[in-house]
Design an enzyme around this catalytic site. Structure first.
Site, PDB file in Angstrom:
ATOM      1  N   ALA A 198      80.253  39.455  16.474  1.00  0.00           N
ATOM      2  CA  ALA A 198      79.902  40.267  15.309  1.00  0.00           C
ATOM      3  C   ALA A 198      79.337  39.321  14.251  1.00  0.00           C
ATOM      4  O   ALA A 198      79.636  38.118  14.251  1.00  0.00           O
ATOM      5  CB  ALA A 198      81.144  40.978  14.784  1.00  0.00           C
ATOM      6  N   GLU A 201      82.815  41.345  24.283  1.00  0.00           N
ATOM      7  CA  GLU A 201      83.249  42.753  24.299  1.00  0.00           C
ATOM      8  C   GLU A 201      82.112  43.671  24.772  1.00  0.00           C
ATOM      9  O   GLU A 201      82.347  44.631  25.522  1.00  0.00           O
ATOM     10  CB  GLU A 201      83.742  43.150  22.903  1.00  0.00           C
ATOM     11  CG  GLU A 201      85.045  42.423  22.560  1.00  0.00           C
ATOM     12  CD  GLU A 201      85.468  42.579  21.106  1.00  0.00           C
ATOM     13  OE1 GLU A 201      86.635  42.857  20.871  1.00  0.00           O
ATOM     14  OE2 GLU A 201      84.623  42.414  20.203  1.00  0.00           O
ATOM     15  N   GLU A 216      88.078  35.209  17.743  1.00  0.00           N
ATOM     16  CA  GLU A 216      88.360  35.859  16.455  1.00  0.00           C
ATOM     17  C   GLU A 216      89.529  35.223  15.705  1.00  0.00           C
ATOM     18  O   GLU A 216      89.483  35.090  14.481  1.00  0.00           O
ATOM     19  CB  GLU A 216      88.635  37.355  16.658  1.00  0.00           C
ATOM     20  CG  GLU A 216      87.398  38.176  16.991  1.00  0.00           C
ATOM     21  CD  GLU A 216      87.133  38.266  18.485  1.00  0.00           C
ATOM     22  OE1 GLU A 216      87.677  37.448  19.256  1.00  0.00           O
ATOM     23  OE2 GLU A 216      86.352  39.157  18.877  1.00  0.00           O
TER      24      GLU A 216
HETATM   25  N1  COA Z   1      77.568  35.671  12.969  1.00  0.00           N
HETATM   26  C1  COA Z   1      76.595  35.320  12.129  1.00  0.00           C
HETATM   27  N2  COA Z   1      75.803  34.250  12.327  1.00  0.00           N
HETATM   28  C2  COA Z   1      76.017  33.519  13.426  1.00  0.00           C
HETATM   29  C3  COA Z   1      77.018  33.821  14.357  1.00  0.00           C
HETATM   30  C4  COA Z   1      77.817  34.971  14.094  1.00  0.00           C
HETATM   31  N3  COA Z   1      78.788  35.367  14.931  1.00  0.00           N
HETATM   32  N4  COA Z   1      76.997  32.904  15.342  1.00  0.00           N
HETATM   33  C5  COA Z   1      76.000  32.052  15.041  1.00  0.00           C
HETATM   34  N5  COA Z   1      75.399  32.416  13.892  1.00  0.00           N
HETATM   35  C6  COA Z   1      74.274  31.769  13.211  1.00  0.00           C
HETATM   36  C7  COA Z   1      74.689  30.483  12.526  1.00  0.00           C
HETATM   37  O1  COA Z   1      75.268  30.754  11.271  1.00  0.00           O
HETATM   38  C8  COA Z   1      73.362  29.775  12.437  1.00  0.00           C
HETATM   39  O2  COA Z   1      72.616  30.356  11.371  1.00  0.00           O
HETATM   40  P1  COA Z   1      71.831  29.399  10.314  1.00  0.00           P
HETATM   41  O3  COA Z   1      70.848  28.619  11.154  1.00  0.00           O
HETATM   42  O4  COA Z   1      71.173  30.368   9.373  1.00  0.00           O
HETATM   43  O5  COA Z   1      72.877  28.521   9.713  1.00  0.00           O
HETATM   44  C9  COA Z   1      72.661  30.166  13.736  1.00  0.00           C
HETATM   45  O6  COA Z   1      73.307  31.362  14.172  1.00  0.00           O
HETATM   46  C10 COA Z   1      72.797  29.140  14.826  1.00  0.00           C
HETATM   47  O7  COA Z   1      74.176  28.872  15.019  1.00  0.00           O
HETATM   48  P2  COA Z   1      74.801  27.389  15.001  1.00  0.00           P
HETATM   49  O8  COA Z   1      76.251  27.521  14.661  1.00  0.00           O
HETATM   50  O9  COA Z   1      73.986  26.483  14.160  1.00  0.00           O
HETATM   51  O10 COA Z   1      74.609  26.979  16.537  1.00  0.00           O
HETATM   52  P3  COA Z   1      75.484  25.915  17.351  1.00  0.00           P
HETATM   53  O11 COA Z   1      74.729  25.690  18.621  1.00  0.00           O
HETATM   54  O12 COA Z   1      75.794  24.732  16.514  1.00  0.00           O
HETATM   55  O13 COA Z   1      76.863  26.650  17.661  1.00  0.00           O
HETATM   56  C11 COA Z   1      78.252  28.511  18.339  1.00  0.00           C
HETATM   57  C12 COA Z   1      76.894  27.769  18.506  1.00  0.00           C
HETATM   58  C13 COA Z   1      78.161  29.806  19.155  1.00  0.00           C
HETATM   59  C14 COA Z   1      79.381  27.623  18.917  1.00  0.00           C
HETATM   60  C15 COA Z   1      78.512  28.805  16.856  1.00  0.00           C
HETATM   61  O14 COA Z   1      77.363  29.419  16.312  1.00  0.00           O
HETATM   62  C16 COA Z   1      79.690  29.714  16.602  1.00  0.00           C
HETATM   63  O15 COA Z   1      80.827  29.290  16.715  1.00  0.00           O
HETATM   64  N6  COA Z   1      79.402  30.993  16.244  1.00  0.00           N
HETATM   65  C17 COA Z   1      80.435  31.939  15.889  1.00  0.00           C
HETATM   66  C18 COA Z   1      81.146  32.441  17.109  1.00  0.00           C
HETATM   67  C19 COA Z   1      82.244  33.416  16.722  1.00  0.00           C
HETATM   68  O16 COA Z   1      83.221  33.066  16.108  1.00  0.00           O
HETATM   69  N7  COA Z   1      82.054  34.686  17.126  1.00  0.00           N
HETATM   70  C20 COA Z   1      83.029  35.732  16.880  1.00  0.00           C
HETATM   71  C21 COA Z   1      82.721  36.436  15.616  1.00  0.00           C
HETATM   72  S1  COA Z   1      83.911  37.723  15.324  1.00  0.00           S
END
Ligand code: COA
Length: 260
Positions: free
Chosen positions: A66, A114, A134
């Site tokens: 999300a 999900e 989460e």
């Molecule tokens: N919601 C909103 N934005 C998200 C996102 C999410 N769930 N997951 C990634 N993004 C965005 C990042 O903020 C970033 O945006 P920006 O360039 O404007 O800063 C972009 O996507 C790229 O993500 P980034 O974190 O830089 O990539 P990464 O390769 O370093 O890491 C992940 C990848 C997937 C490990 C990391 O993005 C992450 O942990 N995301 C969240 C996962 C999560 O907790 N999901 C459950 C949500 S309830």
């Protein structure tokens, strides 16, 4: 509804739905959820669409969850409403009566995992990663993760993922039963389409009732589920498709199902 965050393409009876926010790793903001809900309704109700494949755009993510920016602004009541909107969208895919396959091309985290679980089959690229992170954000799964994950992989495996927030790779996801098949990244869409085309060649009414029996039967006692199955079996005996399938076998020719 014109889509801003999805690509929606129908080819020869198969809908190809691509979540298209690669710069945000295809995170599910409210607009994506609304558009996916519309897409699910189209799959369920448009007669020329006989099945669907869901995937994410880019090479990195299926859906990274999300949208955390949206979540950061929510209070208790809009938080609950958001969870219920997401749940309803996933449930519409799950109960659309046609086969839906998730082609998991990268991160499937939180709402991404999900969404994949609400699809009937999951085919993953060998680069895919799965998780329910989460709790790391101080929230718990809200789009069905606490319910579908234990049903798919058992309580112990589900709680391990949900309580630790750990990510697992595609092979481990396959080992615990979270995905049906792992393929090289370059072969993912071809593998998903091959599986879908195979199902589309079967009797569509039989596929529909089998999906329904598994979905509803899981929530029933064994006796109730067996009765539902027998009722479906009887109902299918009234179809032209059953006659065609059995006759084609006896005549040693491929069946031509018409969904009647
Ligand atoms: N919601 C909103 N934005 C998200 C996102 C999410 N769930 N997951 C990634 N993004 C965005 C990042 O903020 C970033 O945006 P920006 O360039 O404007 O800063 C972009 O996507 C790229 O993500 P980034 O974190 O830089 O990539 P990464 O390769 O370093 O890491 C992940 C990848 C997937 C490990 C990391 O993005 C992450 O942990 N995301 C969240 C996962 C999560 O907790 N999901 C459950 C949500 S309830």
């Amino acid at each position: 509804m014109p889509y801003q965050t999805l690509l929606f393409d129908v080819r020869d009876g198969a809908a190809f739905i691509t979540i298209n926010r690669p710069e945000k790793l295809n995170a599910l903001n409210d607009q994506v959820v609304d558009e996916l809900a519309d897409a699910a309704e189209r799959v369920a109700t448009e007669q020329p669409i006989r099945g669907a494949i869901l995937t994410g755009s880019g090479t990195k993510a299926f859906v990274a969850g999300a949208d955390i920016a949206d979540l950061s602004k929510q209070g208790p009541f809009d938080g609950k409403a958001r969870a219920q909107r997401g749940q309803a969208m996933l449930r519409r895919f799950e109960t659309c009566g046609k086969p839906v396959i998730a082609a998991v091309n990268g991160y499937a985290l939180g709402g991404g995992c999900e969404l994949a679980m609400a699809c009937h089959l999951r085919i993953a690229s060998d680069a895919a990663k799965f998780g329910q992170p989460e709790v790391k954000l101080g929230i718990a799964p809200g789009y069905g993760g606490t319910q579908r994950l234990p049903r798919l992989v058992g309580k112990g495996n589900a709680l391990h993922l949900i309580l630790t927030g750990d990510m697992i790779d595609a092979r481990e996801a396959h080992r615990i039963g979270l995905v049906n098949q792992v393929v090289p990244a370059a072969d993912l869409m071809a593998a998903a389409e091959k599986t879908l085309r195979g199902i589309l060649a079967m009797g569509p009414l039989a596929v529909r009732l089998a999906l329904e029996a598994v979905d509803q039967g899981l929530e029933m006692t064994l006796e109730e589920g067996l009765l539902l199955e027998a009722n479906h079996f009887g109902l299918l005996a009234a179809t032209e498709d059953m006659k065609e399938g059995l006759t084609a076998f006896l005549e040693k020719r491929p069946p031509r199902f018409r969904g009647k």
